[in-house]
Enzyme design. Sequence first.
Site, mmCIF file in Angstrom:
data_model
loop_
_atom_site.group_PDB
_atom_site.id
_atom_site.type_symbol
_atom_site.label_atom_id
_atom_site.label_comp_id
_atom_site.label_asym_id
_atom_site.label_seq_id
_atom_site.Cartn_x
_atom_site.Cartn_y
_atom_site.Cartn_z
ATOM 1 N N LYS A 196 39.126 49.985 53.335
ATOM 2 C CA LYS A 196 40.144 50.936 53.780
ATOM 3 C C LYS A 196 39.481 52.243 54.237
ATOM 4 O O LYS A 196 39.764 52.756 55.295
ATOM 5 C CB LYS A 196 41.127 51.180 52.633
ATOM 6 C CG LYS A 196 42.240 52.113 52.970
ATOM 7 C CD LYS A 196 43.192 52.290 51.801
ATOM 8 C CE LYS A 196 44.099 53.476 52.088
ATOM 9 N NZ LYS A 196 44.991 53.801 50.994
ATOM 10 N N GLU A 202 29.241 49.927 48.010
ATOM 11 C CA GLU A 202 28.948 48.494 47.864
ATOM 12 C C GLU A 202 29.158 47.776 49.200
ATOM 13 O O GLU A 202 28.322 46.991 49.660
ATOM 14 C CB GLU A 202 29.868 47.854 46.811
ATOM 15 C CG GLU A 202 29.608 48.308 45.389
ATOM 16 C CD GLU A 202 30.494 49.466 44.961
ATOM 17 O OE1 GLU A 202 30.903 50.273 45.840
ATOM 18 O OE2 GLU A 202 30.759 49.587 43.753
ATOM 19 N N GLY A 254 44.839 50.217 48.520
ATOM 20 C CA GLY A 254 43.887 49.107 48.574
ATOM 21 C C GLY A 254 44.370 47.873 47.823
ATOM 22 O O GLY A 254 44.329 46.754 48.322
ATOM 23 N N ARG A 255 44.879 48.081 46.590
ATOM 24 C CA ARG A 255 45.282 46.922 45.773
ATOM 25 C C ARG A 255 46.614 46.336 46.206
ATOM 26 O O ARG A 255 47.088 45.356 45.627
ATOM 27 C CB ARG A 255 45.302 47.324 44.298
ATOM 28 C CG ARG A 255 46.115 48.567 43.986
ATOM 29 C CD ARG A 255 45.839 49.070 42.573
ATOM 30 N NE ARG A 255 46.522 50.325 42.266
ATOM 31 C CZ ARG A 255 46.050 51.538 42.553
ATOM 32 N NH1 ARG A 255 44.908 51.657 43.205
ATOM 33 N NH2 ARG A 255 46.718 52.624 42.228
ATOM 34 N N GLU A 340 44.513 49.510 37.494
ATOM 35 C CA GLU A 340 44.209 50.644 38.366
ATOM 36 C C GLU A 340 45.496 51.425 38.661
ATOM 37 O O GLU A 340 45.456 52.618 38.930
ATOM 38 C CB GLU A 340 43.537 50.170 39.677
ATOM 39 C CG GLU A 340 42.719 51.253 40.350
ATOM 40 C CD GLU A 340 41.900 50.760 41.540
ATOM 41 O OE1 GLU A 340 42.495 50.439 42.579
ATOM 42 O OE2 GLU A 340 40.659 50.721 41.444
ATOM 43 N N HIS A 371 40.534 25.859 25.221
ATOM 44 C CA HIS A 371 39.299 25.426 24.553
ATOM 45 C C HIS A 371 38.327 26.587 24.405
ATOM 46 O O HIS A 371 37.128 26.367 24.234
ATOM 47 C CB HIS A 371 38.682 24.269 25.332
ATOM 48 C CG HIS A 371 39.608 23.094 25.394
ATOM 49 N ND1 HIS A 371 39.618 22.114 24.436
ATOM 50 C CD2 HIS A 371 40.611 22.804 26.258
ATOM 51 C CE1 HIS A 371 40.570 21.237 24.735
ATOM 52 N NE2 HIS A 371 41.194 21.635 25.830
ATOM 53 N N LYS A 500 31.379 56.816 40.265
ATOM 54 C CA LYS A 500 30.786 56.766 41.611
ATOM 55 C C LYS A 500 29.874 57.978 41.823
ATOM 56 O O LYS A 500 28.761 57.855 42.315
ATOM 57 C CB LYS A 500 31.888 56.801 42.683
ATOM 58 C CG LYS A 500 32.712 55.542 42.826
ATOM 59 C CD LYS A 500 33.687 55.707 44.000
ATOM 60 C CE LYS A 500 34.738 54.617 44.021
ATOM 61 N NZ LYS A 500 35.776 54.841 45.018
HETATM 62 O O1 F6P Z 1 37.053 52.441 43.724
HETATM 63 C C1 F6P Z 1 38.336 51.949 43.712
HETATM 64 C C2 F6P Z 1 38.793 51.599 45.099
HETATM 65 O O2 F6P Z 1 39.093 52.744 45.804
HETATM 66 C C3 F6P Z 1 39.994 50.671 45.057
HETATM 67 O O3 F6P Z 1 41.178 51.330 44.868
HETATM 68 C C4 F6P Z 1 39.864 49.988 46.359
HETATM 69 O O4 F6P Z 1 40.623 48.814 46.419
HETATM 70 C C5 F6P Z 1 38.376 49.733 46.402
HETATM 71 O O5 F6P Z 1 37.811 50.869 45.807
HETATM 72 C C6 F6P Z 1 37.788 49.504 47.758
HETATM 73 O O6 F6P Z 1 38.034 50.580 48.603
HETATM 74 P P1 F6P Z 1 37.830 50.444 50.160
HETATM 75 O O7 F6P Z 1 38.781 49.397 50.671
HETATM 76 O O8 F6P Z 1 38.128 51.796 50.719
HETATM 77 O O9 F6P Z 1 36.409 50.033 50.414
#
Ligand code: F6P
Length: 536
Positions: A196, A202, A254-255, A340, A371, A500
């Site tokens: 987003k 990452e 995002g979620r 979250e 199990h 972060k």
């Molecule tokens: O660090 C949390 C977060 O902002 C989430 O809310 C989001 O889904 C995820 O990181 C990834 O964010 P982005 O889509 O901006 O890379």
Amino acid sequence: MNIWNDLARHHAATASRPLLALFDDPARASGFSIEACDFLLDYSKTGIDAEARALLLLLAETAGVEARRKAMFTGAAINETEGRAVLHTALRNMQGRLVVAGQEVLAETRATHARLVTFARDLREGRFRGQGGVITDVVNIGIGGSDLGPAMATLALAPYHTGPRCHFVSNVDGAQVADVLRPLDPETTLVIVASKTFTTIETMTNAAAARAWMAAKVADPAAQFAAVSSDLVRTAAFGIAPERVFGFADWVGGRYSVWGPVGLPLMLAIGPAHFEAFLAGAAEMDAHFRAAPLARNLPVLLALVGVWHNQICGYATRAVLPYEQRLSRLPAYLQQLEMESNGKRVAMDGSDLPRHSGPIVWGEPGTNGQHAFFQLLHQGTRIVPCEFLLAAEGHEPELDHQHLLLVANCLAQSEALMRGRSLAEATRLMQASGLSGDECDRQARHRVFPGNRPSTTLLYPRLTPHVLGGILALYEHRVFCEGVILGINSFDQWGVELGKELALALAPVLAGTDAGGGKDASTLALANRIRAIRDH
Ligand code: F6P
């Protein structure tokens, strides 16, 4: 009148009542079940009785769930800490108009959806090709909401796959990107960079690794990249051509984003028609949530069961137990959605939350969990409310006997959790096996199940795209209702920021270019030990 206190009092007065006693009422099962859309939610195996339900409904009413629901669907800026509307429901709204701040917003989401459909068709039908031919594999690079939704849904809908193989890379651990890319052919692979913000470290690090992998074999690597983001400036800077960039507005969290461009891998895997059925299932749940009275409203009831267990009974965790192997990533998806959204210690107005925030959510599919951790669910000292999800039918008619076994196991578990086994029953079993005296008593005690452990069961006909859309929208709205009742802003996530920032500050310490002044002794000692090991 303080409804929270009334609920606490009612709980205290009824806590020792066996769940089974509630079934003295012949209408218990039907009276404490609710049917809507594709679903039957049975919450009769909980301690909620008519009085508790009436109080819980009053709680929802006085918390303003209905007004807040209207505000969300009509685009009010209910994400108050970020000054944003919350309109992920617009992504699955294929009819009508929605005017927010004088602007019609649905035309744009539908135009983006149409572009996604065209791209998906071109790729699936071989018009969009890699530099070595038809695209055989798609790698989605994203994390959190840009990974969990499409990864979970793509796995869930495996019987509908007719497109390229889809793979998901999320972790900054290079092991994942290396393992995913190793068997793939860069000449026939499409990489989707889903973020987003297009700044998440990452994702951007993995995207750079994938670009280098692609560049080693393909003349024009950027031509086999697509991007999903709400930051079109950054996607352009990364070098992805605008025709393969799919944007979305900042009012999609995002979620909550699987319904739009973030769902592209799913659309590529199952095709636009099935993807639209997925959206339609969610839209049907939206319509139900908006229109049904609170007492007949599936997301509201599910939220109230959650509040009863977490805030009133004090059960800190909730197990999500899909008896559906293809929903094996649902617990992880719901962990982000629920924790979250509602894992917050401050209310919307900045005051301290007067009670616990949302629960710890965890789980695994049945029967595997049986199990592993079900031992604790049945005989541990803590009570964990269980949420069973179950399909009446599977997708494998030739293995229907296995599906029936799965169903029997699911129903048996909720029955066992509620019913338990008394000391007298356990003693009789031990006597029947030939034991007597002290040894019989000792062995019997180990075989007692206290019972009275609450659960809900969400039953649906079959895990189709339509049903999956409904399940996810049901949980989204449940989280929303719990958030409103608790007074939480369910749509920000400030709690992810500190880690972060500190990770960025630690990078030079690990590289040896910063002595780490101001760091605590534990963190510094660990960083120094890691450097020493790596320097050898
Ligand atoms: O660090 C949390 C977060 O902002 C989430 O809310 C989001 O889904 C995820 O990181 C990834 O964010 P982005 O889509 O901006 O890379």
